[in-house]
Structures are given as structure tokens and as C-alpha cells.
Motif scaffolding. Sequence first.
Motif, PDB file in Angstrom:
ATOM      1  N   SER A  15       0.917  -0.803  -0.118  1.00 55.42           N
ATOM      2  CA  SER A  15       0.054   0.032   0.042  1.00 55.42           C
ATOM      3  C   SER A  15       0.878   1.118  -0.114  1.00 55.42           C
ATOM      4  CB  SER A  15      -0.943  -0.049   1.042  1.00 55.42           C
ATOM      5  OG  SER A  15      -0.260   0.110   2.546  1.00 55.42           O
ATOM      6  N   LEU A  16       2.025   1.140   0.701  1.00 56.92           N
ATOM      7  CA  LEU A  16       2.932   2.348   0.777  1.00 56.92           C
ATOM      8  C   LEU A  16       3.552   2.532  -0.667  1.00 56.92           C
ATOM      9  CD1 LEU A  16       4.790   1.484   3.949  1.00 56.92           C
ATOM     10  CD2 LEU A  16       3.301   3.536   3.540  1.00 56.92           C
ATOM     11  N   ALA A  17       3.778   1.432  -1.474  1.00 60.46           N
ATOM     12  CA  ALA A  17       4.308   1.600  -2.709  1.00 60.46           C
ATOM     13  C   ALA A  17       3.394   2.112  -3.718  1.00 60.46           C
ATOM     14  CB  ALA A  17       4.822   0.283  -3.258  1.00 60.46           C
ATOM     15  N   ALA A  18       2.053   1.813  -3.595  1.00 55.15           N
ATOM     16  CA  ALA A  18       1.111   2.386  -4.442  1.00 55.15           C
ATOM     17  C   ALA A  18       0.892   3.865  -4.225  1.00 55.15           C
ATOM     18  CB  ALA A  18      -0.145   1.560  -3.976  1.00 55.15           C
ATOM     19  N   GLN A  19       1.045   4.555  -2.831  1.00 56.08           N
ATOM     20  CA  GLN A  19       0.840   5.797  -2.563  1.00 56.08           C
ATOM     21  C   GLN A  19       2.392   6.545  -3.064  1.00 56.08           C
ATOM     22  OE1 GLN A  19       0.557   5.224   1.849  1.00 56.08           O
ATOM     23  NE2 GLN A  19      -1.707   6.004   1.613  1.00 56.08           N
ATOM     24  N   LEU A  20       3.299   5.965  -3.022  1.00 56.92           N
ATOM     25  CA  LEU A  20       4.691   6.767  -3.533  1.00 56.92           C
ATOM     26  C   LEU A  20       4.490   6.633  -4.834  1.00 56.92           C
ATOM     27  CD1 LEU A  20       6.925   4.874  -1.255  1.00 56.92           C
ATOM     28  CD2 LEU A  20       6.580   7.267  -0.963  1.00 56.92           C
ATOM     29  N   ARG A  21       3.903   5.563  -5.576  1.00 58.65           N
ATOM     30  CA  ARG A  21       3.883   5.708  -6.993  1.00 58.65           C
ATOM     31  C   ARG A  21       2.750   6.722  -7.487  1.00 58.65           C
ATOM     32  NH1 ARG A  21       2.839   0.478  -7.262  1.00 58.65           N
ATOM     33  NH2 ARG A  21       5.120   0.050  -7.544  1.00 58.65           N
ATOM     34  N   ALA A  22       1.696   6.791  -6.660  1.00 55.98           N
ATOM     35  CA  ALA A  22       0.855   8.018  -7.123  1.00 55.98           C
ATOM     36  C   ALA A  22       1.436   9.277  -6.851  1.00 55.98           C
ATOM     37  CB  ALA A  22      -0.466   7.561  -6.170  1.00 55.98           C
ATOM     38  N   LEU A  23       2.280   9.334  -5.747  1.00 53.79           N
ATOM     39  CA  LEU A  23       2.849  10.456  -5.565  1.00 53.79           C
ATOM     40  C   LEU A  23       3.596  11.020  -6.673  1.00 53.79           C
ATOM     41  CD1 LEU A  23       3.056  12.874  -3.312  1.00 53.79           C
ATOM     42  CD2 LEU A  23       5.073  11.590  -2.195  1.00 53.79           C
ATOM     43  N   GLY A  24       4.456  10.126  -7.415  1.00 55.87           N
ATOM     44  CA  GLY A  24       5.172  10.709  -8.476  1.00 55.87           C
ATOM     45  C   GLY A  24       6.690  10.210  -8.213  1.00 55.87           C
ATOM     46  N   VAL A  25       7.137   9.201  -7.436  1.00 57.55           N
ATOM     47  CA  VAL A  25       8.503   8.726  -7.490  1.00 57.55           C
ATOM     48  C   VAL A  25       8.695   8.048  -8.469  1.00 57.55           C
ATOM     49  CG1 VAL A  25       9.854   7.111  -6.014  1.00 57.55           C
ATOM     50  CG2 VAL A  25       8.314   8.458  -4.701  1.00 57.55           C
ATOM     51  N   ARG A  26       9.727   8.351  -9.250  1.00 60.32           N
ATOM     52  CA  ARG A  26      10.127   7.867 -10.488  1.00 60.32           C
ATOM     53  C   ARG A  26      10.784   6.563 -10.559  1.00 60.32           C
ATOM     54  NH1 ARG A  26      13.247  12.775 -13.002  1.00 60.32           N
ATOM     55  NH2 ARG A  26      13.726  12.905 -11.068  1.00 60.32           N
ATOM     56  N   PRO A  27      10.227   5.687 -11.158  1.00 61.30           N
ATOM     57  CA  PRO A  27      11.096   4.364 -11.468  1.00 61.30           C
ATOM     58  C   PRO A  27      12.473   4.869 -12.170  1.00 61.30           C
ATOM     59  CG  PRO A  27       8.959   4.007 -12.436  1.00 61.30           C
ATOM     60  CD  PRO A  27       9.170   5.445 -11.995  1.00 61.30           C
TER      61      PRO A  27
END
Length: 270
Positions: A15-27
Motif C-alpha cells: 500500500s505504501l508503494a502504491a501511494q509513493l507511485r501515485a505521488l510521483g516517485v520515478r522508476p
Amino acid sequence: MSAPAVPARPHTRASLAAQLRALGVRPGGTVLVHAALRGLGFLCGGPEAVLLALRDVLGPDGTVVVPTHTPENSDPAGWSNPPVPADWWPVIRAEMPGFDPAVTPSRFMGTLAELVRTSPGARRSDHPHVSFAALGPAAERIVAGHTLAGMLGEGSPLARLHELDADVLLLGVDHGHSTSLHLAEYRQPAPPRQRCGAAVRTADGGRDWVWWDDVDLDESDFARLGADLEATGAVRLGPVGDGTGRLVRQRAAVDFAVGWLARHRRTEEA
């Protein structure tokens, strides 16, 4: 008084990964993280869940960077919280253990920073006062060659992050904790200076006390600076756990801060 609301479910790595991804953390990106995890609520796995989530989003080509500063390894004459008697100063300068990047713990940087610092494969810069640790393929480039003087300037990991177009991620803290903004102080025409000291490890395994001249760092107006930065739309805000995450390109933050400090500090000093 009613009890505080309980989240519907605990916050997990996924769930934290999903939030960080939505925030815009870039692969594949590089991110400097400042975190106070207590404000994020119940984390299933604590700081380990946060680090795993970050690495899940960044992927194998991404790099996590954290401050691993050691503020107690400094000239005791400048200590104020709390101060120590003047007759202690020479004892502290003579006996403070020399900074060892492999052993010396950070202080006041939080549990996530210590987890990164002690993770297998992490690299740490060797500045005795304001070191950084990094985990990922860009780690060595970021932490290598951290100069004693200009400690948060052009010879520091902050400047390497600027070159790499890194992100700054604030978890449970505001811009008052954003170390990157100090780089803007070094980019002012004539910043105030101070004398600094710290204990360092010598090549033969001993220790020594060293002095250097550096910028007199001042983060007292960084929260206000950050609020103005957010007003430009450069900062993405979103939920991370029960708290708020802030994500901004480090170049955008530093470049904005250069102009902001030139306007506001000169005006206030005048």
C-alpha cells in the motif's frame, strides 16, 4: 473525549508503494528522503516496509539517499541545546571519537536513515559532521569526494544530486527539514561564514581534531521558503500512510531557493 479514528487497515509495503507511485516517485530515479515515520501511522514492518516500498517503486536502477549527519561531532563552543561548560570544550575536542563512516551512527536523522545506512551495499560519505548514505547503482557517485569545507555545497552529495536531477521526498516533515535548501545558501554571492570543527579518523586508525571555514548554515526560514515553493505548484503532495508526502525535483527546489534567499534575506538584513 472520543478515541482517535483507526485506519481501515494497516499500511503495508504494497500500500505504501502504491501511494509513493501515485505521488510521483520515478522508476529508475534518485531520491533524497527525509522522514519522520511516527506521523505516518501504523506501518506493518516499520521503516523496513517504507524502504522496501521505495525500492519497489524505484526498481533496480533507482537509488535511495538519506542524511546520516552527526551533529554532536562539532565544536562544543557552539552547542546550545544544551550548552556545555567552557572547561569541557578542550576535553571534548581531545576525546570525541573520530568519525568512521562504517561505524558512527547518525543522530536525530530517524529510523529510516539508520536503516539505509546499515543496509548491505550502502555507501556513506566521509564527512565527519554532515554525511549522507546511499543505496543503489548511483550511490558511489553521490557520496564520493565529500569535501570537508563547503560541506553542503559544490563538493557535497547535494551537488551530485543536483547534477543527477534527483527528487526530494519529505515524509512526515516539511521543507524546514530539507537539507537540499542549504545548497542554495552556498550559491549566494557572499554568505556569512563560520569556523567549524570535528573529530576525524586518521589513516593510521587514530583520531584527530580538525578545523575548517564554512558557510554559517541557517534553516530558520526554510519552512517559509517551502511554503512559497509549494505555491508555485512545483511540489506534489499526497497521502503516505496516515501522513503527507511531499515530492519535488531537487533542482527546482534549489534553484527557487537561490532567488528566494537573495530576495528575502538581503531585505531582512537591510
